[in-house]
Design a protein around this motif. Structure first.
Motif, PDB file in Angstrom:
ATOM      1  N   SER A  39      -2.485  -3.853  -5.823  1.00 56.40           N
ATOM      2  CA  SER A  39      -3.665  -3.764  -4.975  1.00 56.40           C
ATOM      3  C   SER A  39      -3.762  -2.342  -4.456  1.00 56.40           C
ATOM      4  CB  SER A  39      -3.573  -4.745  -3.804  1.00 56.40           C
ATOM      5  OG  SER A  39      -4.624  -4.534  -2.887  1.00 56.40           O
ATOM      6  N   LEU A  40      -4.926  -1.732  -4.637  1.00 59.23           N
ATOM      7  CA  LEU A  40      -5.189  -0.413  -4.067  1.00 59.23           C
ATOM      8  C   LEU A  40      -6.308  -0.581  -3.057  1.00 59.23           C
ATOM      9  CD1 LEU A  40      -4.948   2.716  -3.986  1.00 59.23           C
ATOM     10  CD2 LEU A  40      -6.753   2.753  -5.724  1.00 59.23           C
ATOM     11  N   GLN A  65     -13.268  -3.801  14.004  1.00 63.52           N
ATOM     12  CA  GLN A  65     -13.288  -4.913  13.054  1.00 63.52           C
ATOM     13  C   GLN A  65     -12.433  -4.645  11.823  1.00 63.52           C
ATOM     14  OE1 GLN A  65     -17.304  -6.891  12.724  1.00 63.52           O
ATOM     15  NE2 GLN A  65     -17.963  -5.019  13.737  1.00 63.52           N
ATOM     16  N   ARG A  66     -12.278  -3.389  11.440  1.00 65.66           N
ATOM     17  CA  ARG A  66     -11.449  -3.018  10.296  1.00 65.66           C
ATOM     18  C   ARG A  66     -10.565  -1.847  10.716  1.00 65.66           C
ATOM     19  NH1 ARG A  66      -9.929  -6.444   7.126  1.00 65.66           N
ATOM     20  NH2 ARG A  66      -8.687  -4.646   6.534  1.00 65.66           N
ATOM     21  N   PRO A  67      -9.231  -2.044  10.797  1.00 67.50           N
ATOM     22  CA  PRO A  67      -8.320  -0.999  11.284  1.00 67.50           C
ATOM     23  C   PRO A  67      -8.405   0.311  10.513  1.00 67.50           C
ATOM     24  CG  PRO A  67      -7.191  -3.111  11.119  1.00 67.50           C
ATOM     25  CD  PRO A  67      -8.530  -3.306  10.480  1.00 67.50           C
ATOM     26  N   GLU A  68      -8.728   0.246   9.207  1.00 58.87           N
ATOM     27  CA  GLU A  68      -8.800   1.468   8.397  1.00 58.87           C
ATOM     28  C   GLU A  68      -9.790   2.468   8.971  1.00 58.87           C
ATOM     29  OE1 GLU A  68      -8.073  -2.226   6.185  1.00 58.87           O
ATOM     30  OE2 GLU A  68      -9.774  -1.495   7.345  1.00 58.87           O
ATOM     31  N   ASP A  80      -7.729   6.415   3.759  1.00 59.75           N
ATOM     32  CA  ASP A  80      -6.901   6.422   2.560  1.00 59.75           C
ATOM     33  C   ASP A  80      -6.511   4.999   2.174  1.00 59.75           C
ATOM     34  OD1 ASP A  80      -7.079   9.134   2.755  1.00 59.75           O
ATOM     35  OD2 ASP A  80      -4.971   9.472   3.260  1.00 59.75           O
ATOM     36  N   SER A  81      -6.481   4.745   0.876  1.00 57.72           N
ATOM     37  CA  SER A  81      -5.966   3.484   0.353  1.00 57.72           C
ATOM     38  C   SER A  81      -4.518   3.663  -0.072  1.00 57.72           C
ATOM     39  CB  SER A  81      -6.787   3.015  -0.851  1.00 57.72           C
ATOM     40  OG  SER A  81      -7.985   2.413  -0.443  1.00 57.72           O
ATOM     41  N   PHE A  82      -3.781   2.560  -0.068  1.00 55.36           N
ATOM     42  CA  PHE A  82      -2.367   2.578  -0.435  1.00 55.36           C
ATOM     43  C   PHE A  82      -2.137   1.635  -1.614  1.00 55.36           C
ATOM     44  CE2 PHE A  82      -2.660   4.098   3.795  1.00 55.36           C
ATOM     45  CZ  PHE A  82      -1.559   4.912   4.030  1.00 55.36           C
ATOM     46  N   VAL A  83      -1.303   2.062  -2.543  1.00 52.85           N
ATOM     47  CA  VAL A  83      -0.945   1.217  -3.681  1.00 52.85           C
ATOM     48  C   VAL A  83       0.075   0.184  -3.226  1.00 52.85           C
ATOM     49  CG1 VAL A  83       0.059   1.124  -5.989  1.00 52.85           C
ATOM     50  CG2 VAL A  83      -1.392   3.061  -5.340  1.00 52.85           C
ATOM     51  N   HIS A  84      -0.248  -1.081  -3.429  1.00 53.63           N
ATOM     52  CA  HIS A  84       0.665  -2.188  -3.171  1.00 53.63           C
ATOM     53  C   HIS A  84       1.119  -2.762  -4.506  1.00 53.63           C
ATOM     54  CE1 HIS A  84      -1.934  -2.018   0.367  1.00 53.63           C
ATOM     55  NE2 HIS A  84      -1.237  -2.944   1.010  1.00 53.63           N
ATOM     56  N   LEU A  85       2.394  -2.997  -4.653  1.00 52.37           N
ATOM     57  CA  LEU A  85       2.917  -3.806  -5.754  1.00 52.37           C
ATOM     58  C   LEU A  85       3.635  -4.975  -5.094  1.00 52.37           C
ATOM     59  CD1 LEU A  85       3.543  -4.567  -8.622  1.00 52.37           C
ATOM     60  CD2 LEU A  85       5.373  -2.864  -8.654  1.00 52.37           C
ATOM     61  N   VAL A  86       3.048  -6.158  -5.198  1.00 54.26           N
ATOM     62  CA  VAL A  86       3.488  -7.315  -4.426  1.00 54.26           C
ATOM     63  C   VAL A  86       4.098  -8.365  -5.353  1.00 54.26           C
ATOM     64  CG1 VAL A  86       2.810  -9.032  -2.708  1.00 54.26           C
ATOM     65  CG2 VAL A  86       1.512  -6.889  -2.908  1.00 54.26           C
ATOM     66  N   THR A 124       5.334   4.280  -1.054  1.00 52.70           N
ATOM     67  CA  THR A 124       4.304   4.104  -2.077  1.00 52.70           C
ATOM     68  C   THR A 124       3.517   5.399  -2.185  1.00 52.70           C
ATOM     69  OG1 THR A 124       2.481   2.705  -2.801  1.00 52.70           O
ATOM     70  CG2 THR A 124       2.644   3.121  -0.420  1.00 52.70           C
ATOM     71  N   MET A 125       2.257   5.328  -2.579  1.00 54.92           N
ATOM     72  CA  MET A 125       1.403   6.514  -2.595  1.00 54.92           C
ATOM     73  C   MET A 125       0.030   6.148  -2.065  1.00 54.92           C
ATOM     74  SD  MET A 125       0.683   6.991  -6.661  1.00 54.92           S
ATOM     75  CE  MET A 125      -0.419   5.911  -7.576  1.00 54.92           C
ATOM     76  N   SER A 126      -0.665   7.156  -1.555  1.00 53.09           N
ATOM     77  CA  SER A 126      -1.999   6.945  -1.003  1.00 53.09           C
ATOM     78  C   SER A 126      -3.024   7.749  -1.785  1.00 53.09           C
ATOM     79  CB  SER A 126      -2.044   7.342   0.477  1.00 53.09           C
ATOM     80  OG  SER A 126      -1.830   8.728   0.627  1.00 53.09           O
TER      81      SER A 126
END
Length: 317
Positions: free
Chosen positions: A192-193, A283-286, A120-126, A248-250
């Motif tokens: 960023s998503l 190599q990639r935690p996701e 899953d991706s997460f919406v970031h507002l930075v 946030t949301m995923s």
């Protein structure tokens, strides 16, 4: 300002355009599986799609020595969907909300299948820590990066702006360029998503004090509007240096393929994803989210018959 109104999705999808396919070129056809190379559409600099796609390509090349496995850098979800639809890519990553809209607006869903749900991706507002922005509505009239053209970030932010009625001055930059622009003061905020941790955001947080904006209310609005695509979630406190947990949301991400991909090849690709999961996760935690139980949860996007056979043969006990 961001385009609004009933044709916004069609405008975004149309913008993917022939230029992307021309830049990538078509897939080479040969005797093995009807292909001489396997083209994987990934994502832009600083994004997880690009990084996890590169790692997956290494595993695929090891498993498919009879083919050349090639990755192509793209804007992300919408570019990848277009390339798959046009036959310029064989595999590609996309967020589920972009897939659902693409299928609804183009009527081309039958030409796309899923290898599986990955993570899953997460919406970031930075924002920078000194920013006056404390909530989504504070962005009104500000200069905000909404992701690269034809990315999943751009698509999802467009959905958010439409549902909330917020008006911002949009800039379309990839993840890495967005982080640089935020650090230099060229923009006021960046969306960023992507998966966790996002490389561009992680590097930004190492060099600058940043904050994530609470999107709990936005997540509720989006989940009500599109319950099959958006889910309230929390960015964990351990994700970025010095940044506390944030609501946030995923959005689920899928590995897609063309529906005409050879069944045996789709089976081998699926096998490679799951047998290589530990190496990907190192190599990639996701990639730690990749598992057989959730892999089949691809929503309305049908599994490729070759992938479906792999899941059937490898059902958890």
């Amino acid at each position: 300002m961001y385009p609004m109104g009933p044709n916004r999705r069609t405008v975004l999808l149309g913008a993917a355009g022939a230029a992307v396919a021309a830049a990538v070129g078509g897939c080479s056809r040969g005797p093995e599986y009807g292909l001489s190379e396997l083209v994987v559409a990934t994502g832009p600099p600083g994004a997880v799609f690009r990084e996890i796609g590169a790692k997956l390509a290494v595993l695929l090349q090891e498993a498919l020595t009879e083919l050349e496995v090639r990755t192509v850098q793209t804007g992300a979800s919408l570019d990848n969907l277009y390339l798959l639809d046009e036959g310029a890519a064989d595999l590609g990553f996309a967020s589920l909300d972009a897939v659902l809209s693409y299928e609804a607006d183009t009527g081309e869903g039958a030409r796309l299948n899923a290898v599986g749900r990955l993570y899953d991706s997460f919406v970031h507002l930075v924002v920078l820590d000194g920013s006056p922005v404390r909530e989504l509505s504070d962005l009104d009239g500000l200069r905000v990066s909404v992701g690269s053209v034809n990315s999943g970030t751009e698509f999802t932010v467009a959905e958010i702006l439409e549902e909330t009625g917020l008006s911002v001055e949009t800039v379309r930059l990839d993840q890495a360029a967005s982080a640089d622009a935020l650090a230099s003061g060229e923009i006021d905020a960046m969306f960023s998503l992507t998966g966790l941790p996002t490389p561009a955001v992680a590097e930004l947080a190492e060099k600058h004090a940043v904050r994530l904006i609470d999107l709990a209310d936005t997540a509720d609005v989006m989940a009500d509007a599109y319950p099959e695509a958006y889910f309230p979630a929390t960015l964990p406190a351990t994700t970025y240096s010095g940044v506390p947990a944030c609501p946030t949301m995923s959005i689920p991400n899928l590995l897609l393929c063309r529906s005409d991909l050879d069944d045996a090849l789709a089976h081998r690709v699926t096998d490679t994803v799951y047998r290589g999961q530990a190496r990907l996760a190192a190599q990639r935690p996701e990639a730690a989210q990749i598992n057989v139980r959730t892999g089949i949860s691809t929503g309305v996007v049908p599994l490729h018959p070759g992938s479906e056979r792999w899941y059937r043969d490898n059902k958890p006990a």
